[in-house]
Design a protein around this motif. Structure first.
Motif, PDB file in Angstrom:
ATOM      1  N   ALA A  40      57.207 107.956  17.735  1.00  9.29           N
ATOM      2  CA  ALA A  40      57.931 106.703  17.537  1.00  9.29           C
ATOM      3  C   ALA A  40      59.350 106.984  17.047  1.00  9.29           C
ATOM      4  CB  ALA A  40      57.189 105.801  16.556  1.00  9.29           C
ATOM      5  N   HIS A  41      59.501 107.945  16.145  1.00  5.73           N
ATOM      6  CA  HIS A  41      60.821 108.308  15.630  1.00  5.73           C
ATOM      7  C   HIS A  41      61.700 108.859  16.751  1.00  5.73           C
ATOM      8  CE1 HIS A  41      63.743 110.843  13.326  1.00  5.73           C
ATOM      9  NE2 HIS A  41      63.854 109.678  12.706  1.00  5.73           N
ATOM     10  N   SER A  42      61.142 109.705  17.578  1.00  3.25           N
ATOM     11  CA  SER A  42      61.873 110.263  18.715  1.00  3.25           C
ATOM     12  C   SER A  42      62.296 109.160  19.690  1.00  3.25           C
ATOM     13  CB  SER A  42      61.003 111.301  19.423  1.00  3.25           C
ATOM     14  OG  SER A  42      61.643 111.804  20.547  1.00  3.25           O
ATOM     15  N   GLU A  43      61.403 108.226  19.961  1.00  2.00           N
ATOM     16  CA  GLU A  43      61.701 107.105  20.857  1.00  2.00           C
ATOM     17  C   GLU A  43      62.814 106.239  20.279  1.00  2.00           C
ATOM     18  OE1 GLU A  43      61.064 104.046  23.962  1.00  2.00           O
ATOM     19  OE2 GLU A  43      61.157 106.214  23.805  1.00  2.00           O
ATOM     20  N   LEU A  44      62.762 105.962  18.988  1.00  3.87           N
ATOM     21  CA  LEU A  44      63.789 105.154  18.344  1.00  3.87           C
ATOM     22  C   LEU A  44      65.153 105.848  18.435  1.00  3.87           C
ATOM     23  CD1 LEU A  44      64.707 102.702  16.724  1.00  3.87           C
ATOM     24  CD2 LEU A  44      63.973 103.910  14.647  1.00  3.87           C
ATOM     25  N   GLN A  45      65.191 107.137  18.138  1.00  2.39           N
ATOM     26  CA  GLN A  45      66.452 107.879  18.225  1.00  2.39           C
ATOM     27  C   GLN A  45      66.992 107.874  19.650  1.00  2.39           C
ATOM     28  OE1 GLN A  45      67.043 110.855  14.584  1.00  2.39           O
ATOM     29  NE2 GLN A  45      66.626 111.859  16.471  1.00  2.39           N
ATOM     30  N   ARG A  46      66.107 108.027  20.636  1.00  2.96           N
ATOM     31  CA  ARG A  46      66.518 108.049  22.036  1.00  2.96           C
ATOM     32  C   ARG A  46      67.142 106.713  22.438  1.00  2.96           C
ATOM     33  NH1 ARG A  46      65.081 106.085  26.635  1.00  2.96           N
ATOM     34  NH2 ARG A  46      63.210 105.059  25.867  1.00  2.96           N
ATOM     35  N   VAL A  47      66.494 105.614  22.059  1.00  2.96           N
ATOM     36  CA  VAL A  47      66.970 104.291  22.453  1.00  2.96           C
ATOM     37  C   VAL A  47      68.278 103.938  21.723  1.00  2.96           C
ATOM     38  CG1 VAL A  47      66.426 101.816  22.416  1.00  2.96           C
ATOM     39  CG2 VAL A  47      64.705 103.473  23.161  1.00  2.96           C
ATOM     40  N   VAL A  48      68.378 104.272  20.440  1.00  2.96           N
ATOM     41  CA  VAL A  48      69.615 104.004  19.701  1.00  2.96           C
ATOM     42  C   VAL A  48      70.760 104.812  20.301  1.00  2.96           C
ATOM     43  CG1 VAL A  48      70.790 104.217  17.471  1.00  2.96           C
ATOM     44  CG2 VAL A  48      68.464 103.311  17.570  1.00  2.96           C
ATOM     45  N   LEU A 114      61.502  99.328  23.378  1.00  3.63           N
ATOM     46  CA  LEU A 114      61.006 100.527  22.694  1.00  3.63           C
ATOM     47  C   LEU A 114      59.531 100.696  23.006  1.00  3.63           C
ATOM     48  CD1 LEU A 114      62.598 100.004  19.189  1.00  3.63           C
ATOM     49  CD2 LEU A 114      62.958 102.002  20.608  1.00  3.63           C
ATOM     50  N   GLN A 115      59.133 101.894  23.299  1.00  3.80           N
ATOM     51  CA  GLN A 115      57.728 102.196  23.545  1.00  3.80           C
ATOM     52  C   GLN A 115      57.065 102.597  22.228  1.00  3.80           C
ATOM     53  OE1 GLN A 115      56.422 101.522  26.568  1.00  3.80           O
ATOM     54  NE2 GLN A 115      58.488 100.877  27.083  1.00  3.80           N
ATOM     55  N   VAL A 116      57.005 101.641  21.309  1.00  2.18           N
ATOM     56  CA  VAL A 116      56.385 101.838  19.999  1.00  2.18           C
ATOM     57  C   VAL A 116      55.537 100.615  19.694  1.00  2.18           C
ATOM     58  CG1 VAL A 116      58.277 103.280  19.115  1.00  2.18           C
ATOM     59  CG2 VAL A 116      58.299 100.823  18.687  1.00  2.18           C
ATOM     60  N   SER A 117      54.679 100.754  18.716  1.00  4.28           N
ATOM     61  CA  SER A 117      53.878  99.630  18.269  1.00  4.28           C
ATOM     62  C   SER A 117      54.607  98.949  17.118  1.00  4.28           C
ATOM     63  CB  SER A 117      52.510 100.141  17.801  1.00  4.28           C
ATOM     64  OG  SER A 117      51.765  99.090  17.252  1.00  4.28           O
ATOM     65  N   CYS A 118      54.732  97.621  17.195  1.00  4.12           N
ATOM     66  CA  CYS A 118      55.387  96.901  16.120  1.00  4.12           C
ATOM     67  C   CYS A 118      54.632  95.615  15.808  1.00  4.12           C
ATOM     68  CB  CYS A 118      56.856  96.610  16.462  1.00  4.12           C
ATOM     69  SG  CYS A 118      57.113  95.456  17.813  1.00  4.12           S
ATOM     70  N   LYS A 119      54.966  95.040  14.678  1.00  5.22           N
ATOM     71  CA  LYS A 119      54.338  93.793  14.246  1.00  5.22           C
ATOM     72  C   LYS A 119      55.429  92.815  13.848  1.00  5.22           C
ATOM     73  CE  LYS A 119      53.812  96.152   9.896  1.00  5.22           C
ATOM     74  NZ  LYS A 119      53.115  97.307   9.490  1.00  5.22           N
ATOM     75  N   LEU A 120      55.169  91.538  14.021  1.00  6.02           N
ATOM     76  CA  LEU A 120      56.144  90.524  13.637  1.00  6.02           C
ATOM     77  C   LEU A 120      56.340  90.552  12.128  1.00  6.02           C
ATOM     78  CD1 LEU A 120      55.067  87.518  15.881  1.00  6.02           C
ATOM     79  CD2 LEU A 120      56.931  89.135  16.263  1.00  6.02           C
TER      80      LEU A 120
END
Length: 125
Positions: A40-48, A114-120
């Protein structure tokens, strides 16, 4: 006559598109990343990085896990690499429509999935 019909059709299409965009943005709510795994951290860095024009960014491991806002400030080296001497921070917000997690750049409303799991965020007490 053809130009008038074409103009009217383009106007109708534009109105329909604007209504669709408004409906999507109205259904988005602030969200938080469920669990900041290494993936998830890698995905976030990639998208940012992608949202910042491809420059390398460093995102903290707890980013978007307690707050839905993310502020990215560029260092002097990064500003020179994109041809700027001074830059304002770029603000992002993690949002969700209940199914997808999206990173929204607040200056222009552009979205990246983002290809991560999130919650409202509203569901968290």
């Amino acid at each position: 006559m053809k130009a008038l019909i074409t103009t009217k059709l383009l106007l109708i299409a534009l109105v329909c598109l604007a209504c669709g965009v408004q409906r999507v943005s109205e259904s988005l709510q602030p969200a938080l990343i469920d669990e900041m795994s290494p993936q998830a951290h890698s995905e976030l860095q990639r998208v940012v990085s992608q949202a910042m024009g491809g420059i390398q960014v460093t995102v903290g491991v707890e980013a978007l896990t307690y707050e839905s806002l993310l502020v990215v400030e560029l260092g002097r080296k990064q500003m020179r690499s994109i041809g700027r001497e001074y830059s304002r921070p770029t603000k992002f917000q993690l949002v969700s429509d209940g199914d997808r997690c999206l990173l929204e750049r607040l200056t222009d409303g552009k979205l990246w999935e983002l290809q991560v799991s999130c919650k409202l965020k509203s569901n968290i007490q």
